[in-house]
Design an enzyme around this catalytic site. Sequence first.
Site, PDB file in Angstrom:
ATOM      1  N   GLU A   1       0.195   3.656   1.716  1.00 33.75           N
ATOM      2  CA  GLU A   1       0.252   4.102   3.116  1.00 33.75           C
ATOM      3  C   GLU A   1       1.630   3.817   3.719  1.00 33.75           C
ATOM      4  O   GLU A   1       2.010   4.432   4.717  1.00 33.75           O
ATOM      5  CB  GLU A   1      -0.833   3.417   3.942  1.00 33.75           C
ATOM      6  CG  GLU A   1      -2.219   3.973   3.741  1.00 33.75           C
ATOM      7  CD  GLU A   1      -2.382   5.409   4.240  1.00 33.75           C
ATOM      8  OE1 GLU A   1      -2.108   5.661   5.414  1.00 33.75           O
ATOM      9  OE2 GLU A   1      -2.765   6.268   3.434  1.00 33.75           O
TER      10      GLU A   1
ATOM     11  N   TYR B   1      -1.938   0.024  10.668  1.00 37.59           N
ATOM     12  CA  TYR B   1      -2.173  -0.607   9.368  1.00 37.59           C
ATOM     13  C   TYR B   1      -0.923  -0.488   8.478  1.00 37.59           C
ATOM     14  O   TYR B   1      -0.460  -1.471   7.895  1.00 37.59           O
ATOM     15  CB  TYR B   1      -3.373   0.067   8.685  1.00 37.59           C
ATOM     16  CG  TYR B   1      -3.507  -0.261   7.216  1.00 37.59           C
ATOM     17  CD1 TYR B   1      -4.087  -1.448   6.794  1.00 37.59           C
ATOM     18  CD2 TYR B   1      -3.030   0.622   6.239  1.00 37.59           C
ATOM     19  CE1 TYR B   1      -4.201  -1.753   5.450  1.00 37.59           C
ATOM     20  CE2 TYR B   1      -3.143   0.324   4.893  1.00 37.59           C
ATOM     21  CZ  TYR B   1      -3.724  -0.860   4.495  1.00 37.59           C
ATOM     22  OH  TYR B   1      -3.824  -1.162   3.155  1.00 37.59           O
TER      23      TYR B   1
ATOM     24  N   SER C   1       0.818  -1.230   0.000  1.00 39.17           N
ATOM     25  CA  SER C   1       0.000   0.000   0.000  1.00 39.17           C
ATOM     26  C   SER C   1       0.842   1.266   0.000  1.00 39.17           C
ATOM     27  O   SER C   1       1.901   1.320   0.644  1.00 39.17           O
ATOM     28  CB  SER C   1      -0.867  -0.008   1.257  1.00 39.17           C
ATOM     29  OG  SER C   1      -1.390   1.269   1.496  1.00 39.17           O
TER      30      SER C   1
HETATM   31  O1  G4F Z   1     -10.529   6.810   2.087  1.00 36.19           O
HETATM   32  P1  G4F Z   1      -9.575   6.722   3.202  1.00 36.19           P
HETATM   33  O2  G4F Z   1     -10.048   6.093   4.462  1.00 36.19           O
HETATM   34  O3  G4F Z   1      -8.291   6.010   2.618  1.00 36.19           O
HETATM   35  P2  G4F Z   1      -6.755   5.912   3.117  1.00 36.19           P
HETATM   36  O4  G4F Z   1      -6.645   6.131   4.555  1.00 36.19           O
HETATM   37  O5  G4F Z   1      -5.940   6.787   2.230  1.00 36.19           O
HETATM   38  O6  G4F Z   1      -6.419   4.383   2.831  1.00 36.19           O
HETATM   39  C1  G4F Z   1      -6.934   3.671   1.713  1.00 36.19           C
HETATM   40  O7  G4F Z   1      -6.011   3.649   0.647  1.00 36.19           O
HETATM   41  C2  G4F Z   1      -4.763   2.981   0.922  1.00 36.19           C
HETATM   42  C3  G4F Z   1      -3.905   3.031  -0.335  1.00 36.19           C
HETATM   43  O8  G4F Z   1      -4.416   2.245  -1.341  1.00 36.19           O
HETATM   44  C4  G4F Z   1      -5.033   1.548   1.366  1.00 36.19           C
HETATM   45  F1  G4F Z   1      -3.870   0.941   1.664  1.00 36.19           F
HETATM   46  C5  G4F Z   1      -5.942   1.528   2.555  1.00 36.19           C
HETATM   47  O9  G4F Z   1      -6.270   0.183   2.888  1.00 36.19           O
HETATM   48  C6  G4F Z   1      -7.243   2.257   2.196  1.00 36.19           C
HETATM   49  O10 G4F Z   1      -7.892   1.549   1.163  1.00 36.19           O
HETATM   50  O11 G4F Z   1      -9.055   8.186   3.596  1.00 36.19           O
HETATM   51  C7  G4F Z   1      -8.493   9.071   2.645  1.00 36.19           C
HETATM   52  C8  G4F Z   1      -8.248  10.428   3.290  1.00 36.19           C
HETATM   53  C9  G4F Z   1      -7.498  10.337   4.624  1.00 36.19           C
HETATM   54  O12 G4F Z   1      -6.514  11.331   4.676  1.00 36.19           O
HETATM   55  C10 G4F Z   1      -8.551  10.639   5.679  1.00 36.19           C
HETATM   56  O13 G4F Z   1      -8.074  11.254   6.865  1.00 36.19           O
HETATM   57  O14 G4F Z   1      -9.520  11.014   3.599  1.00 36.19           O
HETATM   58  C11 G4F Z   1      -9.459  11.578   4.901  1.00 36.19           C
HETATM   59  N1  G4F Z   1     -10.801  11.655   5.460  1.00 36.19           N
HETATM   60  C12 G4F Z   1     -11.438  12.795   5.814  1.00 36.19           C
HETATM   61  N2  G4F Z   1     -12.643  12.531   6.343  1.00 36.19           N
HETATM   62  C13 G4F Z   1     -11.612  10.619   5.751  1.00 36.19           C
HETATM   63  C14 G4F Z   1     -12.771  11.165   6.313  1.00 36.19           C
HETATM   64  N3  G4F Z   1     -11.464   9.277   5.579  1.00 36.19           N
HETATM   65  C15 G4F Z   1     -12.486   8.481   5.960  1.00 36.19           C
HETATM   66  N4  G4F Z   1     -12.353   7.136   5.775  1.00 36.19           N
HETATM   67  N5  G4F Z   1     -13.631   8.971   6.544  1.00 36.19           N
HETATM   68  C16 G4F Z   1     -13.833  10.316   6.750  1.00 36.19           C
HETATM   69  O15 G4F Z   1     -14.849  10.731   7.252  1.00 36.19           O
END
Ligand code: G4F
Length: 330
Positions: free
Chosen positions: A128, A150, A126
């Site tokens: 990440e 993670y 990833s």
């Molecule tokens: O959609 P996210 O939760 O994805 P994140 O953390 O980038 O991780 C995803 O992608 C990675 C790379 O492929 C994978 F390895 C991992 O398993 C997963 O699929 O969050 C994206 C961004 C973050 O910065 C987070 O802080 O969106 C921001 N965010 C803001 N508000 C939020 C929210 N994320 C989530 N999930 N929920 C919110 O309410």
Amino acid sequence: MNSNGRVALITGISGQDGSYLTELLLTKGYVLHGLAPYLRYGLPVDPRVTFHPCDLSDASNLSEILDQAQPDEVYHLGAQSHVKLSFEIPIHTVDVTGLGVLRILEAIRQFQNRSGKQVRFYQASSSEMFGQAVESPQNERTPFHPRSPYACAKVYAHWQTINYREAYGMFACSGILFNHESPRRGEAFVTRKITLAATRIKLGLQHELRLGNIDARRDWGFAGDYVEAMWLMLQQPEPDDYVIASGGQHSVREFLDEVFGCLDLDWKKYVVIDPAFYRPAEVETLLGDATKAREKLGWKPRVALADLARMMVESDLELARREAAAARAV
Ligand code: G4F
């Protein structure tokens, strides 16, 4: 399509990527075996796949499954993959996402010794892992600085994959995938959370959307494009690791603009910033450089972010319409 005589085994079969990879490999004529812990939590599994229940924190039935399936290729996609949740259940996350890969690699090594077969192995690494990245864009040589349980687990799994390649000559590859989304994305990830909420807001089913850090910047692509890169990695003469990314970067704010714009809505009227969705340590910005994948695999992404947003909006609008119709019927 007729069988190509090859057998593939996919862990995490009921997740977004498992579902797109299933479709791709079925069109290529593979016989498929799929693993997941609890089917009821995931997407439906194609009836042509032989399903095996298997929990990666246990995996005591892995050897038996490998003996039954006799796979030529194993795609290891299963994980506890939600970054924020990994702060709340760190031990479980590291067990499944980190040690889970060691359980599989070791089971494959022993299966190869028993059967004399060579298995090709794909590890879902990833972006990440780059975390607080020291350079931008990130490529296969960029040092890792993981920022969550993670991401630490993924770094461990990444290095175990390389270790099994170097120590035992296993055909083991890691795809370092940047964020990849689709209408099948889990509802707790930010893109899908936004498209689900925006479409429900449009139909009057919801009135606000609570989010965390909307200034975070990500390199988002379409999951359907990214599973093709996984398959390509296992068709190469030599195993290697590849960054898979769109090469474009947008903030969560910009994604909100795209999605609410598709629906002629102003997101600022509905979005509430809620500290509950902030992470103890944030990855502020990620951007991938997939030059190696383009040059060696001939891979490139096909779906741009605006098209991806529209695809997700159309799909979730249909879900919202059905929900509204069901509500009217009662
Ligand atoms: O959609 P996210 O939760 O994805 P994140 O953390 O980038 O991780 C995803 O992608 C990675 C790379 O492929 C994978 F390895 C991992 O398993 C997963 O699929 O969050 C994206 C961004 C973050 O910065 C987070 O802080 O969106 C921001 N965010 C803001 N508000 C939020 C929210 N994320 C989530 N999930 N929920 C919110 O309410």
